[in-house]
Scaffold this motif. Structure first.
Motif, PDB file in Angstrom:
ATOM      1  N   GLN A   1       6.869 -29.754  50.900  1.00 57.25           N
ATOM      2  CA  GLN A   1       6.679 -31.162  51.274  1.00 57.25           C
ATOM      3  C   GLN A   1       8.074 -31.887  51.246  1.00 57.25           C
ATOM      4  OE1 GLN A   1       3.638 -33.273  49.207  1.00 57.25           O
ATOM      5  NE2 GLN A   1       2.105 -31.521  48.971  1.00 57.25           N
ATOM      6  N   GLN A   2       9.012 -31.527  50.798  1.00 58.06           N
ATOM      7  CA  GLN A   2      10.532 -31.965  50.874  1.00 58.06           C
ATOM      8  C   GLN A   2      10.803 -31.672  52.400  1.00 58.06           C
ATOM      9  OE1 GLN A   2       9.342 -30.357  48.351  1.00 58.06           O
ATOM     10  NE2 GLN A   2      10.734 -30.171  46.542  1.00 58.06           N
ATOM     11  N   GLU A   3      10.817 -30.478  52.790  1.00 58.67           N
ATOM     12  CA  GLU A   3      11.371 -30.026  53.963  1.00 58.67           C
ATOM     13  C   GLU A   3      10.599 -30.860  55.132  1.00 58.67           C
ATOM     14  OE1 GLU A   3      12.217 -25.191  53.802  1.00 58.67           O
ATOM     15  OE2 GLU A   3      10.261 -25.891  53.516  1.00 58.67           O
ATOM     16  N   ALA A   4       9.212 -30.988  54.907  1.00 60.24           N
ATOM     17  CA  ALA A   4       8.751 -31.678  55.794  1.00 60.24           C
ATOM     18  C   ALA A   4       8.836 -33.229  55.959  1.00 60.24           C
ATOM     19  CB  ALA A   4       6.984 -31.668  55.461  1.00 60.24           C
ATOM     20  N   ARG A   5       9.313 -33.833  54.748  1.00 58.20           N
ATOM     21  CA  ARG A   5       9.744 -35.212  54.925  1.00 58.20           C
ATOM     22  C   ARG A   5      11.036 -35.275  55.456  1.00 58.20           C
ATOM     23  NH1 ARG A   5       7.268 -35.800  49.566  1.00 58.20           N
ATOM     24  NH2 ARG A   5       9.038 -34.922  48.782  1.00 58.20           N
TER      25      ARG A   5
ATOM     26  N   GLU B   1      14.299 -36.635  60.166  1.00 55.26           N
ATOM     27  CA  GLU B   1      15.224 -36.311  61.384  1.00 55.26           C
ATOM     28  C   GLU B   1      14.533 -36.994  62.550  1.00 55.26           C
ATOM     29  OE1 GLU B   1      16.008 -32.053  61.010  1.00 55.26           O
ATOM     30  OE2 GLU B   1      16.742 -32.312  63.196  1.00 55.26           O
ATOM     31  N   ASP B   2      13.363 -36.879  62.750  1.00 54.79           N
ATOM     32  CA  ASP B   2      12.732 -37.143  63.856  1.00 54.79           C
ATOM     33  C   ASP B   2      11.253 -37.647  63.767  1.00 54.79           C
ATOM     34  OD1 ASP B   2      11.354 -37.240  66.670  1.00 54.79           O
ATOM     35  OD2 ASP B   2      12.762 -35.996  67.491  1.00 54.79           O
ATOM     36  N   SER B   3      10.930 -38.898  63.946  1.00 54.67           N
ATOM     37  CA  SER B   3       9.442 -39.192  63.437  1.00 54.67           C
ATOM     38  C   SER B   3       8.399 -38.831  64.293  1.00 54.67           C
ATOM     39  CB  SER B   3       9.418 -40.747  63.420  1.00 54.67           C
ATOM     40  OG  SER B   3       9.828 -41.189  64.858  1.00 54.67           O
ATOM     41  N   ARG B   4       8.793 -38.222  65.622  1.00 56.82           N
ATOM     42  CA  ARG B   4       7.758 -37.542  66.348  1.00 56.82           C
ATOM     43  C   ARG B   4       6.970 -36.140  65.785  1.00 56.82           C
ATOM     44  NH1 ARG B   4      10.980 -36.665  71.731  1.00 56.82           N
ATOM     45  NH2 ARG B   4      12.509 -36.236  70.297  1.00 56.82           N
TER      46      ARG B   4
ATOM     47  N   ALA C   1       9.592 -30.205  72.982  1.00 56.22           N
ATOM     48  CA  ALA C   1      10.645 -31.157  73.661  1.00 56.22           C
ATOM     49  C   ALA C   1      11.601 -31.894  72.125  1.00 56.22           C
ATOM     50  CB  ALA C   1      10.291 -32.450  74.344  1.00 56.22           C
ATOM     51  N   ILE C   2      10.756 -31.888  71.188  1.00 57.80           N
ATOM     52  CA  ILE C   2      11.381 -32.197  69.784  1.00 57.80           C
ATOM     53  C   ILE C   2      12.514 -31.000  69.344  1.00 57.80           C
ATOM     54  CG2 ILE C   2      11.125 -32.991  67.711  1.00 57.80           C
ATOM     55  CD1 ILE C   2       8.182 -33.931  68.390  1.00 57.80           C
ATOM     56  N   PRO C   3      13.849 -31.375  69.492  1.00 53.34           N
ATOM     57  CA  PRO C   3      14.726 -30.434  69.159  1.00 53.34           C
ATOM     58  C   PRO C   3      14.350 -29.737  67.938  1.00 53.34           C
ATOM     59  CG  PRO C   3      15.703 -32.343  70.058  1.00 53.34           C
ATOM     60  CD  PRO C   3      14.271 -32.609  69.782  1.00 53.34           C
TER      61      PRO C   3
END
Length: 948
Positions: free
Chosen positions: A684-688, A693-696, A731-733
């Motif tokens: 869950q931390q990694e996901a947050r 980093e990129d809200s998309r 497209a999301i780096p």
DNA sequence: AATCCGACACCCG
DNA sequence: CGGGTGTCGGATT
């Protein structure tokens, strides 16, 4: 640390000058305490002693005594309140001259000179987490001997690299066996006392200097001694070079008797001894070898050669209690019953003794011969009782006094040369010791030389050899073998009048190696192919040990008798059962007795993490089967009509995996397998962090449930991208980086066609199945201690991992079935387990679950009880499934909801509650049999593994 | 095209 | 540091 290392550490400790301040720390260090533990004790942080000593919680209270006040100091330790409150297991007090110690649990007490402390080290083994067992406690000699031989062996290999080759390895093994025999012989009166070690001490000089001289002459002395032992003593004037006079045996060697018996024939060389190796040799000779315990010694000594042996076959030593669990029901109990029934009838007693002489014991994975030695010793004990009842030795003719049980009746197969050599020797030692015990030392000595025929151990691969050749089923062979022993060997059968009409019985036993199908080497797979391909079509999911059962069944089909092995429990579970046990039945064998699963344990420092069973097979008969059920309360014994392949007391039934449910149940899917997509799974931390980093990224994240996540109610997060969205995601780096990594992982497995096929889809798992609204989640692995299987209702868009099964968007009464006690019983019986854990399977457990046809009313009732279970859980929010189903703390309302659920379901089955789980299983087996009998019309997708 | 199992592997108290 | 309890990979059907 293992027992050998501890013994050495304690021996080293007492050799150093006594240091009163340091002794407590040195002592616990010798028993494997970590440096950090010792440092904390030294600083006083964890030292709880209230009498000025050192007290390590849960372990030991050590007191240093003023000179001459050891007993008083021990008394102070004993009286200390801290001793009890800190739960010390041991007390020890010393002044550097004497030692007194007490085992507060076992009750043992020791008082000895400080220097003799190593002789009692075994008493303290619990300090090192090694639970003492009688054998080791009584025989530290076995541990010492092993340690010293081990060092010698390694040293010899180092100094004699030419002996490390395949061919010469056998010679080295034989050389070691000769040494062991000589050590034993000089301590038991077979040689003059200390004759061997003394001769070496006197005649050989230690190595020094360089060149050839650096090796000294130890090898020459040994060669000469062994040559003498291989040369019969001459008759006067006989110049035959096979005899001593003509063979020019040196006088110091001529003092040794003729030993031979195969042990000293063959190669005559001895390896060269460095100064160190010679010292090890002499130190080994100092031990008192007559106390050696051939059953456990043999297994320990295997460790001698272990480091350099390539295979691990037969490496696992079986404890004596476990060996008896195999041998007693296999044939020893029957002998004892017959002895009981014979009473004082001379005729019956003689017949029983005759029977003993006609029993062959065959261990096709014999290692250093543990099973054979224990069997031999037990049989000799029975024979001794017969002799006593016949009036004692004194009343018998000389010929009748000698044992009727020839070592040549003991057969083995062993893949490792050294172990085989030890097995042959261990049997000889066991025989000598039995003769000492039941006849007299004098007679035992008189009979032992020259060595006669010992156990017939074949070196080779038990799955490649023809067992009928290794241990031929012909009755005549037996008499022939005994004749070969000659006049000095075991008594020929005729002399005892034991042969006529004697039916030879063969009992196969042992503890073969285990290897699951996905851990087998290619050569092991070839071994299994060799055994199974002539018999059945599909055998690929069988454990390596199954090869021994198949060979035993084929053998028994020719000879009768019985076979029993210690085995991994997996052959009695899940998919292996419908493959292996129909084959055994088709070979006209059945399970005669069995021990259900119990945890493997022996004296090794690190026990193999494995749960085992013991299974005995026999030709099909009407005799009752004996089931030993291992439970937390101990073992219970039942005599029953039949034991099936699941080791259940029920008729033979084989539940085959099915891709379609046999009852009208919703489809249960296997979870989504990542297949080298670790980078798509996040905490869950990694996901947050990713979203920051990129809200998309958020649009592509889903809660992700495996077993742990369902049981503890906390999902991980996975990246979930449908094919249509792949470009958008890439497209999301930060996502693209992860996709690249997944692609690389899959490219790295070119031999795995599944991985290769997924290389172009790095944004997703191999499987991609999701629910519209919700799913019923069933963990793949879960504890066996909960009273019901864990399961939960989880809302989309969450997805399951391959550690969790899912029923998607299906009626809730399906959950009522999963959560029922009936399902718990069924899954426990027919699915595989991990050790004892439940290992859920859709094909083996859900699709096969037999349920009567459910009416609409039934479904409505079960929907209600399922809802009540979920509601009861909710009342305890936020308790997890792990909390709620804790066997000791299940809330009453939840328990009631389950009772109600079981009530409704079980009424559908039989109109009332079942009395117990045994009754549940019986009914389930019956129903399964009925429901699959006319499977053709029901569209069952089972594939029959055809039995040839 | 989907799944079975580990002479285990690991975690936490 | 060991009992309690489920990961993860990869061969197999």
């Amino acid at each position: 640390m293992n027992a050998v290392e501890i013994e050495e550490a304690v021996s080293d400790l007492v050799l150093q000058p006594f240091d009163a301040a340091e002794f407590p720390f040195q002592f616990i260090t010798a028993f494997g305490a970590k440096k950090a533990t010792v440092d904390r004790l030294r600083k006083g942080d964890t030292n709880q002693s209230d009498v000025g000593g050192v007290l390590q919680r849960n372990n030991i209270h050590i007191g240093i005594a003023p000179a001459g006040e050891v007993a008083e100091t021990l008394a102070r330790l004993r009286a200390s309140p801290k001793t009890a409150s800190a739960k010390a297991k041991f007390l020890i007090a010393t002044d550097g001259e004497t030692v007194e110690a007490e085992d507060l649990i076992g009750g043992d007490v020791v008082a000895c000179a400080y220097a003799d402390l190593p002789r009692h080290f075994a008493m303290f083994l619990p300090l090192a987490g090694i639970s003492t067992v009688k054998e080791i406690k009584n025989n530290p000699i076995d541990v010492k001997a092993t340690g010293r031989l081990n060092k010698l062996y390694v040293e010899l290999l180092k100094d004699n690299p030419d002996w490390a080759t395949e061919d010469r390895r056998h010679e080295l093994n034989q050389f070691m066996a000769r040494l062991i025999f000589c050590f034993f012989a000089e301590d038991t009166g077979i040689f003059r006392e200390h004759q061997f070690t003394e001769t070496i001490t006197q005649m050989s000089h230690a190595a020094h200097g360089s060149g050839e001289e650096q090796w000294g002459n130890t090898h020459e002395v040994l060669t000469e001694l062994f040559r003498a032992m291989d040369t019969p003593v001459t008759h006067e004037g006989n110049l035959d070079p096979r005899y001593r006079q003509a063979a020019n045996i040196r006088p110091y060697a001529d003092a040794f008797p003729y030993v031979n018996g195969g042990l000293f024939t063959g190669a005559v060389d001895a390896p060269r001894f460095s100064r160190t190796a010679r010292a090890y040799l002499l130190r080994a000779g100092e031990l008192d070898w007559k106390e050696i315990n051939p059953d456990i010694f043999g297994s320990m000594i295997q460790a001698v050669a272990e480091d350099d042996e390539r295979g691990e076959l037969g490496m696992h030593y079986t404890s004596v209690p476990n060996i008896l669990k195999v041998l007693n029901p296999l044939f020893l109990d029957d002998l004892r019953e017959q002895l009981e029934a014979a009473g004082d009838s001379k005729q019956k007693l003689r017949n029983l003794r005759k029977r003993l002489g006609n029993i062959r014991v065959f261990d096709p994975a014999c290692g250093s011969g543990n099973f054979l030695v224990i069997a031999y010793k037990q049989m000799r004990a029975i024979e001794a009782e017969i002799v006593t009842r016949l009036g004692g030795e004194a009343s018998l003719k000389l010929a009748e006094r000698r044992s009727a049980i020839p070592l040549s009746n003991f057969y083995g197969i062993e893949i490792k040369g050294f172990a085989a050599e030890v097995a042959r020797l261990a049997l000889l030692i066991a025989e000598f010791q039995a003769d000492c015990l039941y006849l007299s030392q004098q007679e035992a000595r008189a009979m032992v030389l020259p060595l006669h025929k010992t156990g017939q151990i074949t070196i080779g691969n038990a799955l490649r050899l023809d067992w009928l050749e290794v241990c031929p089923p012909v009755g005549a062979t037996l008499a022939e073998e005994v004749d070969l022993a000659g006049p000095t060997g075991r008594l020929a059968l005729e002399d005892n009048g034991l042969d006529e009409g004697g039916r030879v019985e063969t009992y196969i036993c042992g503890n073969p190696p285990y290897a699951g199908y996905n851990k087998q080497s290619s050569s092991q797979k070839e071994d299994l192919a060799h055994v199974f391909s002539p018999l059945i079509k599909r055998w690929g999911n069988l454990d390596y040990v199954a090869g021994w059962f198949a060979n035993a069944a084929r053998y028994l089909d020719h000879t009768g008798g019985g076979a029993a092995f210690v085995s991994t429990n997996t052959i009695s579970q899940g998919g292996q059962v419908p493959v292996l046990w129909p084959l055994i039945l088709s070979l006209r064998q059945q399970i005669g007795f069995a021990h259900t699963s119990f945890k493997w344990s022996n004296l090794a420092a690190h026990n193999a993490g494995i749960t085992v069973i013991i299974v005995g097979i026999r030709p099909v008969s009407a005799a009752p089967a004996i089931l030993f059920e291992e439970g937390p309360e101990g073992t219970t014994v039942r005599r029953i009509d039949n034991i099936n392949g699941y080791l259940a007391p029920a008729r033979d039934i084989f539940v085959k995996p099915s891709s379609v449910a046999v009852s009208n149940l919703a489809k249960m899917n296997f979870g989504n397998h990542p297949y080298y997509a670790a980078d798509l799974i996040l905490s869950q931390q990694e996901a947050r962090a990713l979203v920051i980093e990129d809200s998309r990224v958020a649009a592509f994240l889903r809660p992700y449930y495996g077993s742990t996540e369902v049981i503890y109610g906390t999902p991980r997060i996975c990246i979930w991208v449908n094919d249509a969205d792949a470009e958008q995601a890439a497209a999301i780096p930060t996502l693209q980086r992860r996709f690249d990594s997944v692609r690389a992982d899959r490219v790295a497995k070119p031999d795995d066609s599944s991985a290769s096929a997924l290389v172009s889809f790095p944004y997703r798992f191999r499987d991609q199945v999701e629910s519209k609204q919700y799913f019923i989640a069933v963990p793949q692995t879960s504890s066996e201690n909960r009273p019901y299987l864990p399961c939960d209702l989880i809302a989309a868009p969450a997805v399951v991992s391959f550690k969790c099964f899912a029923i998607h968007d299906a009626p809730l009464w399906n959950l009522a079935l999963v959560a029922s006690r009936l399902h718990w019983v069924w899954i426990g019986a027919v699915c595989a387990r991990l050790e004892m854990r439940f290992s859920y399977s859709n094909t083996l457990g859900w699709n096969t679950f037999p349920v009567p046809k459910l009416t609409e009313q039934d479904k409505a009732d079960l929907t209600r009880t399922a809802e009540n279970i979920l509601l009861a859980r909710e009342a305890h929010f936020p308790a997890t499934i792990a909390d709620l189903y804790d066997p000791d703390a299940m809330p009453d309302d939840l328990r009631r909801a389950h009772e109600e659920n079981d009530e409704v379901l079980e009424r559908i089955f039989i109109g009332r509650r079942f009395r117990n789980d045994t009754e549940r299983l019986e009914r389930l087996f019956d129903l399964y049999t009925k429901m699959t009998a006319n499977a053709g019309t029901k569209g069952m997708a089972t594939k029959k593994s055809k039995v040839a």
